[in-house]
Scaffold this active site. Structure first.
Site, short mmCIF file in Angstrom:
data_model
loop_
_atom_site.label_atom_id
_atom_site.label_comp_id
_atom_site.label_asym_id
_atom_site.label_seq_id
_atom_site.Cartn_x
_atom_site.Cartn_y
_atom_site.Cartn_z
CG ASP A 233 -2.26 0.72 0.93
OD1 ASP A 233 -2.19 1.85 0.41
OD2 ASP A 233 -3.34 0.18 1.23
CG HIS A 267 -1.43 1.35 -3.33
ND1 HIS A 267 -2.63 1.07 -2.73
CD2 HIS A 267 -1.08 0.22 -3.99
CE1 HIS A 267 -3.00 -0.16 -3.00
NE2 HIS A 267 -2.07 -0.71 -3.76
#
Length: 453
Positions: A233, A267
């Site tokens: 993430d 991300h």
């Protein structure tokens, strides 16, 4: 004085449960003491380190392996995805402490695979609590159905543990160790100050859900340097609570310095948000590499999140093979089912309306961008103010491009007319900025005030 876990009955064979041995060792520590974890695999349940002037040292070849049985993780009152609530206790907690050092060249291993598998399943098929632990948490968190989230498991109450959480503490140093396979967020400093994270190696698989690297959450005076982060993430994220709960708590994140870090496959590289309720300000990020991350410099929030984001400086950052190297997104979609949050109309400014101002992007180079050069979108009622992009170069990849809609995780916006710097509801000055292979450099939509030199 120096102690060893094995002196308290510990066995580093990867099979013996060392929970009691660690608890006895932590209890024995006095100010100035060090607990040494020797080479071996030390299986244990969750641990809590509490005190003053203590050191935990993981020797070369030492691996603390945490249990993957959720029944071992008692509910604790903490913060989970921006909301104060009961959630599973962290694998390793440093709580109500000061002058703590976690050091050495060993490893903290969160044993995350079964947590990730369960999270994926529950997100797809489970909309309410099912397990005994989930039902316990639901009973402790009345009204959880209406609490905001980022998509990690609020509705099922599968509020899995972070790997290392530093809560209500001061003067904590974490250095040199490897931290891997986190069930949830990996390193989560919360309500703490005067922290340093140096030369950490943080690894989670790219597809491991919600396994951010370092999430600085309502903290002050934090220094992050020399870290290598490769996670599933966001890489290094700054947060300060979500919505009304975060506004009520009202503890900002500020005075943050991030330097000489490398983030891969995440991300986002350096991220602000999306939990922004109490404000995030006085941040400097410099001399970093964001390699293969979806986004590089990433600021994300939306209506309902709240908070003022200001005085953010990103300089001398190299970004390679990103989807989109620079994003300022006030239409962030995750965790909201309210269509009004994504309206293109000018709505009333509320306490939960976020703002972004005084942002500098300077001396940054991005190559191989596969979706677009930049995504910069404010709100009609609260445009991004005083954004400066200077001495930067953004170059699109010549092959393997992806749809421009993959530039950010947004909702409610029309498709842009190209792959250049998308500008909407923003006051921006552009100085000496080059855009390569995009065709049209600037995609100017509504609500834009631009100066270009």
């Amino acid at each position: 004085m120096q102690y060893h876990v094995k002196s308290f009955g510990g066995v580093g064979d990867g099979l013996f449960d060392n929970s009691t041995s660690f608890a006895l060792a932590f209890k024995a520590l006095q100010p100035g003491d060090t607990l040494v974890v020797d080479e071996g695999v030390w299986l244990t349940g969750p641990l809590t380190l509490k005190g003053s002037n203590l050191t935990l040292r993981l020797e070369a070849g030492a691996r603390i392996l945490f249990s993957n049985d959720e029944r071992h993780y008692e509910p604790v009152l903490s913060r989970w995805e921006g909301v104060n609530c009961y959630c599973m206790q962290p694998c390793l907690s440093v709580v109500d402490s000061q002058y703590i050092r976690i050091t050495g060249t060993g490893t903290l291993d969160g044993n995350g695979q079964s947590w990730w598998d369960a999270s994926r399943y529950k997100r797809e098929f489970q909309t309410s609590p099912v397990t005994e632990m989930e039902k316990r948490l639901a009973s402790l968190n009345p009204g959880y159905e209406d609490q905001s989230g980022g998509g990690g498991g609020r509705q099922s109450q599968f509020l899995r543990p972070p790997l290392l959480q530093i809560r209500n503490s001061a003067s904590v140093i974490v250095e040199d160790i490897t931290i891997t396979n986190s069930p949830f967020w990996t390193v989560h400093p919360l309500y703490s100050k005067d922290l340093a994270f140096r030369n950490l190696k943080i690894y989670n698989p790219k597809d491991a859900p919600n396994t951010d690297g370092i999430d600085v959450d309502s903290c002050q005076k934090v220094f992050i340097t020399g870290c290598l982060i490769d996670v599933g993430d966001d890489g290094i994220a700054l947060k300060s609570g979500s919505g009304p709960d975060g506004i009520k708590t009202n503890i900002p994140t500020n005075d943050i310095l991030i330097t000489h870090c490398t983030v891969k496959n995440a991300h986002g590289g350096a991220v602000v948000g999306s939990e922004t309720a109490a404000g995030i300000f006085d941040v400097k990020v410099s001399d970093c590499l964001f390699d293969g991350t979806d986004r590089g410099v990433r600021i994300k929030t939306r209506r309902g999140r709240g908070g003022a984001l200001r005085n953010l400086v990103f300089s001398n950052i190299r970004m390679e093979d990103n989807l989109c190297p620079l994003t300022l997104n006030m239409y962030y979609r995750c965790g909201s089912n309210d269509d009004e949050n994504f309206s293109l109309e000018k709505l009333p400014i509320l306490s939960t309306t976020p703002s972004i101002a005084d942002v500098v992007i300077r001396d940054c180079v991005a190559t191989g961008c596969r979706a677009s050069a930049a995504f910069i979108v404010g709100l009609p009622e609260e445009p991004i103010r005083n954004l400066s992009i200077e001495n930067c170069s953004f170059s699109l990849a010549e092959k393997d491009l992806v749809p421009v809609s993959e530039s950010e995780m947004y909702q409610g916006l029309p498709e842009p007319d190209g792959r250049g710097l998308r500008l909407r509801n923003v006051q921006v000055e552009v100085k000496n900025v080059k855009v390569g292979n995009a065709g049209k450099d600037l995609l100017i939509e509504e609500g834009v005030e631009i100066g270009r030199v």
